[in-house]
Design a protein around this motif. Sequence first.
Motif, mmCIF file in Angstrom:
data_model
loop_
_atom_site.group_PDB
_atom_site.id
_atom_site.type_symbol
_atom_site.label_atom_id
_atom_site.label_comp_id
_atom_site.label_asym_id
_atom_site.label_seq_id
_atom_site.Cartn_x
_atom_site.Cartn_y
_atom_site.Cartn_z
ATOM 1 N N ILE A 287 -7.779 -2.609 -3.930
ATOM 2 C CA ILE A 287 -7.081 -2.791 -2.655
ATOM 3 C C ILE A 287 -7.562 -4.063 -1.964
ATOM 4 C CG2 ILE A 287 -6.623 -1.779 -0.388
ATOM 5 C CD1 ILE A 287 -7.355 0.955 -1.601
ATOM 6 N N PHE A 288 -6.605 -4.888 -1.517
ATOM 7 C CA PHE A 288 -6.910 -6.093 -0.731
ATOM 8 C C PHE A 288 -5.992 -6.084 0.486
ATOM 9 C CE2 PHE A 288 -7.506 -6.941 -5.229
ATOM 10 C CZ PHE A 288 -8.818 -7.398 -5.271
ATOM 11 N N ALA B 221 -7.883 10.236 -8.192
ATOM 12 C CA ALA B 221 -8.692 11.383 -8.624
ATOM 13 C C ALA B 221 -9.309 12.089 -7.418
ATOM 14 C CB ALA B 221 -9.790 10.906 -9.577
ATOM 15 N N SER B 222 -9.523 11.339 -6.335
ATOM 16 C CA SER B 222 -10.089 11.897 -5.107
ATOM 17 C C SER B 222 -9.034 12.576 -4.238
ATOM 18 C CB SER B 222 -10.741 10.783 -4.289
ATOM 19 O OG SER B 222 -9.755 9.835 -3.868
ATOM 20 N N SER B 223 -7.749 12.447 -4.629
ATOM 21 C CA SER B 223 -6.603 13.014 -3.898
ATOM 22 C C SER B 223 -6.345 12.321 -2.556
ATOM 23 C CB SER B 223 -6.796 14.525 -3.660
ATOM 24 O OG SER B 223 -6.894 15.198 -4.897
ATOM 25 N N LYS B 224 -6.975 11.163 -2.323
ATOM 26 C CA LYS B 224 -6.781 10.434 -1.069
ATOM 27 C C LYS B 224 -5.686 9.375 -1.224
ATOM 28 C CE LYS B 224 -11.553 11.049 0.525
ATOM 29 N NZ LYS B 224 -12.818 10.351 0.903
ATOM 30 N N GLN B 225 -5.004 9.080 -0.124
ATOM 31 C CA GLN B 225 -3.954 8.084 -0.114
ATOM 32 C C GLN B 225 -4.573 6.675 -0.150
ATOM 33 O OE1 GLN B 225 -1.139 9.766 -0.858
ATOM 34 N NE2 GLN B 225 0.061 9.018 0.887
ATOM 35 N N ILE B 226 -3.955 5.782 -0.912
ATOM 36 C CA ILE B 226 -4.428 4.394 -0.995
ATOM 37 C C ILE B 226 -4.349 3.717 0.371
ATOM 38 C CG2 ILE B 226 -3.730 2.101 -1.839
ATOM 39 C CD1 ILE B 226 -5.494 3.559 -3.786
ATOM 40 N N SER B 227 -3.281 4.004 1.126
ATOM 41 C CA SER B 227 -3.085 3.369 2.436
ATOM 42 C C SER B 227 -4.171 3.742 3.434
ATOM 43 C CB SER B 227 -1.714 3.740 2.999
ATOM 44 O OG SER B 227 -1.572 5.148 3.062
ATOM 45 N N GLU B 228 -4.945 4.797 3.142
ATOM 46 C CA GLU B 228 -6.017 5.234 4.046
ATOM 47 C C GLU B 228 -7.381 4.709 3.627
ATOM 48 O OE1 GLU B 228 -5.749 9.448 3.981
ATOM 49 O OE2 GLU B 228 -3.779 9.530 4.978
ATOM 50 N N GLN B 229 -7.431 3.998 2.487
ATOM 51 C CA GLN B 229 -8.713 3.535 1.963
ATOM 52 C C GLN B 229 -9.086 2.162 2.517
ATOM 53 O OE1 GLN B 229 -10.416 5.824 0.173
ATOM 54 N NE2 GLN B 229 -8.591 7.044 0.666
ATOM 55 N N LYS B 230 -10.381 1.851 2.442
ATOM 56 C CA LYS B 230 -10.884 0.576 2.930
ATOM 57 C C LYS B 230 -10.490 -0.562 1.977
ATOM 58 C CE LYS B 230 -14.962 2.489 5.262
ATOM 59 N NZ LYS B 230 -16.451 2.480 5.314
ATOM 60 N N ALA B 231 -10.475 -1.778 2.522
ATOM 61 C CA ALA B 231 -10.192 -2.963 1.703
ATOM 62 C C ALA B 231 -11.335 -3.216 0.731
ATOM 63 C CB ALA B 231 -10.006 -4.186 2.603
ATOM 64 N N ASN B 232 -11.008 -3.925 -0.342
ATOM 65 C CA ASN B 232 -12.000 -4.334 -1.347
ATOM 66 C C ASN B 232 -12.691 -3.138 -2.002
ATOM 67 O OD1 ASN B 232 -11.460 -7.048 -0.527
ATOM 68 N ND2 ASN B 232 -12.928 -6.800 1.136
ATOM 69 N N LEU C 41 0.828 -1.218 0.000
ATOM 70 C CA LEU C 41 0.000 0.000 0.000
ATOM 71 C C LEU C 41 0.860 1.264 0.000
ATOM 72 C CD1 LEU C 41 -2.774 -1.072 2.553
ATOM 73 C CD2 LEU C 41 -2.745 -1.346 0.087
ATOM 74 N N THR C 42 1.933 1.276 0.767
ATOM 75 C CA THR C 42 2.776 2.481 0.830
ATOM 76 C C THR C 42 3.543 2.690 -0.476
ATOM 77 O OG1 THR C 42 4.515 1.166 1.913
ATOM 78 C CG2 THR C 42 3.030 2.400 3.336
ATOM 79 N N ILE C 43 3.979 1.598 -1.126
ATOM 80 C CA ILE C 43 4.647 1.739 -2.426
ATOM 81 C C ILE C 43 3.665 2.274 -3.456
ATOM 82 C CG2 ILE C 43 5.647 0.425 -4.356
ATOM 83 C CD1 ILE C 43 6.999 -1.374 -2.287
ATOM 84 N N CYS C 44 2.426 1.789 -3.404
ATOM 85 C CA CYS C 44 1.406 2.291 -4.333
ATOM 86 C C CYS C 44 1.173 3.781 -4.130
ATOM 87 C CB CYS C 44 0.104 1.506 -4.140
ATOM 88 S SG CYS C 44 -1.173 1.893 -5.356
ATOM 89 N N ASP C 45 1.193 4.233 -2.874
ATOM 90 C CA ASP C 45 1.012 5.662 -2.590
ATOM 91 C C ASP C 45 2.079 6.511 -3.262
ATOM 92 O OD1 ASP C 45 -1.329 5.766 -1.103
ATOM 93 O OD2 ASP C 45 -0.309 5.346 0.800
#
Length: 465
Positions: A72-73, A40-51, A30-34
Motif C-alpha cells: 500500500i502506498f 488473511a487478517s480479514s481487514k480492509q486494505i483501505s483501513e491499513q497504514k501506508a507502506n 484502495l477501494t477497488i483493491c478491497d
Amino acid sequence: MIDQSTICAISTAPGNGAIAIVRLSGTNALTICDKVFTAASSKQISEQKANTVHFGTIQDGEDIIDEVLVSIFRAPHSYTGENSIEIACHGAPFIQYRILQVLLKNGARSATPGEYTQRAFLNGKMDLSQAEAVADLIASSSAAAHKVALQQMRGGFSNEIANLRGRLLNFISLIELELDFGEEDVEFADRTQLTNLVNEIQSLIQKLVNSFELGNVIKNGVPVAIVGNTNVGKSTLLNALLNEDRAIVSDIAGTTRDAIEDTINLGGITFRFIDTAGIRTTLDKIESMGIERTYSKMKQAQIVLLLIDADRTIEDVNDSILRVNQAINRETQHLVVCINKIDLIADPQGFAKRLIGINADDKMLFISAKQKHNIDSLTDELLKTVNMGAINEQDVIVTNIRHFEALKNALGSIDRVNNGLEGQIPTDFLAQDIRECLHFLGEITGDISTDEVLGNIFKNFCIGK
C-alpha cells in the motif's frame, strides 16, 4: 488536467517468472483493491497504514485466482503521487491477466504506455527530464548508460537547468522593471553583471551541447566498421572480439557479402561492430552491392578499423588504404590500423614502414585475429576513443536529442543577448531574447510544455511504467 481515473497494468516483463507485479494507481485504488482482495487478517486494505504489505488472496467472486502480497502506498507518498497498490502474484501469464481482468471488472481501466510516469510528472513528483531518464534507465544496456540515466533521474541535469533559469529570471525581472519605468530613464539591471552572467551561461550551455556527442555514444553505442580487402581476416576479428562464431570464416575471397552487426560491452561502453564485405574490384553483382554497403557503413561509423593482411603484396595493401582514405572523414572519424596475420611474417615493423597513406597520429596495432594475439590492446585503444573522464567526474551529460535541440536553441538566444549587450541595443530587444532562452530551457524540464510534446514522450514508454 490530470486524469482522475484509476489505472492498472502489469509492470513486469512478459512471460513466465517466479513472481509478477500488477500496479493499480488512482483515487479509487484502495477501494477497488478491497473488492478483489481478501486479507488473511480479514481487514480492509483501505483501513491499513501506508507502506505496509499484506498477505491474502485475489478473488473473482468466489473464485480464488492466486495468493498474493499487496503493498500500500498513499498519496502523495507514491511513485505517481496518487494512492497506489502493487500486487505481487505468481508469474504465470494466465494469473497476471486474470488479476488484470478482475481489476478492470471492478472499476479500473488499462494504463496507456508511460501513464504512471506521466502522472508522476503531472503530480510534481519529477520534472520532464527526470521522467525521460526513467525510460533511459529501463533501456540502459551498459554501465555508462545506467550511470548517466540514474544521475539524470536523480535530478543532476534538472538542477543544472534550474540553476541557469533561476539566474536568468532574476535579471529578466529587473529588465522588465526598467521597461515599466521607461520614462524615468532608470537602470535596475547592472549591465556589467548581466554581461558576466550571459558569458557564464553561454559557456555552460555550450558545454552541455558539446556533451551530447559523448551522450549519444553512451546511449546508442559506438559504431565500429571493420574494413579492408577480401580475406584479410575481418570476420575472424569480429568473432575474436565477440568471443563467438558470429560471422562465417572461409578461405574463399568474398565470403562476406553483406554487413554483419553485433554489439559487445567493453569497459562499460557498448560498441556496435560491423563486419563488412571486402573492398575489391569485382564483376559479381551481389558482391558489388555488398561493397557499396561497406562504403555506406564506413561513412556512418565513428571508428573505422582498417584491417591489413601482412601476408599480402604491399601494392594490394596500399590500394586498400587509399580506398579507405577517400571514403572517410579524417576530422570526424577515428582510424585504427590493424596489421593482421603477424604470425606469418618475420618483420611486421619493416612491413609497416612500407605503407602509404597512414598519418602519424593514426594508431597502428600488430595483431593475429586467428591466434587472438593483441586483441586486448585493440579493445584498450577502442576505449581510449571515448571520453570516459566526463562520466567518472560526474559531469552532466546530455543523452536526449530533444534536450540537445532545446539547448541549441537556448544557445542561439543567449548568443543574441551577448551580441545585443555589445551593440547596446534597446532593453526591450534584450528582454525578448532572454525570454526565448528561458522558454527553451523550460522546455527541457517541462516548465513549458504542450500536450503534443508530452504525448510524443510518454508514448515510447513501456506499459506499466
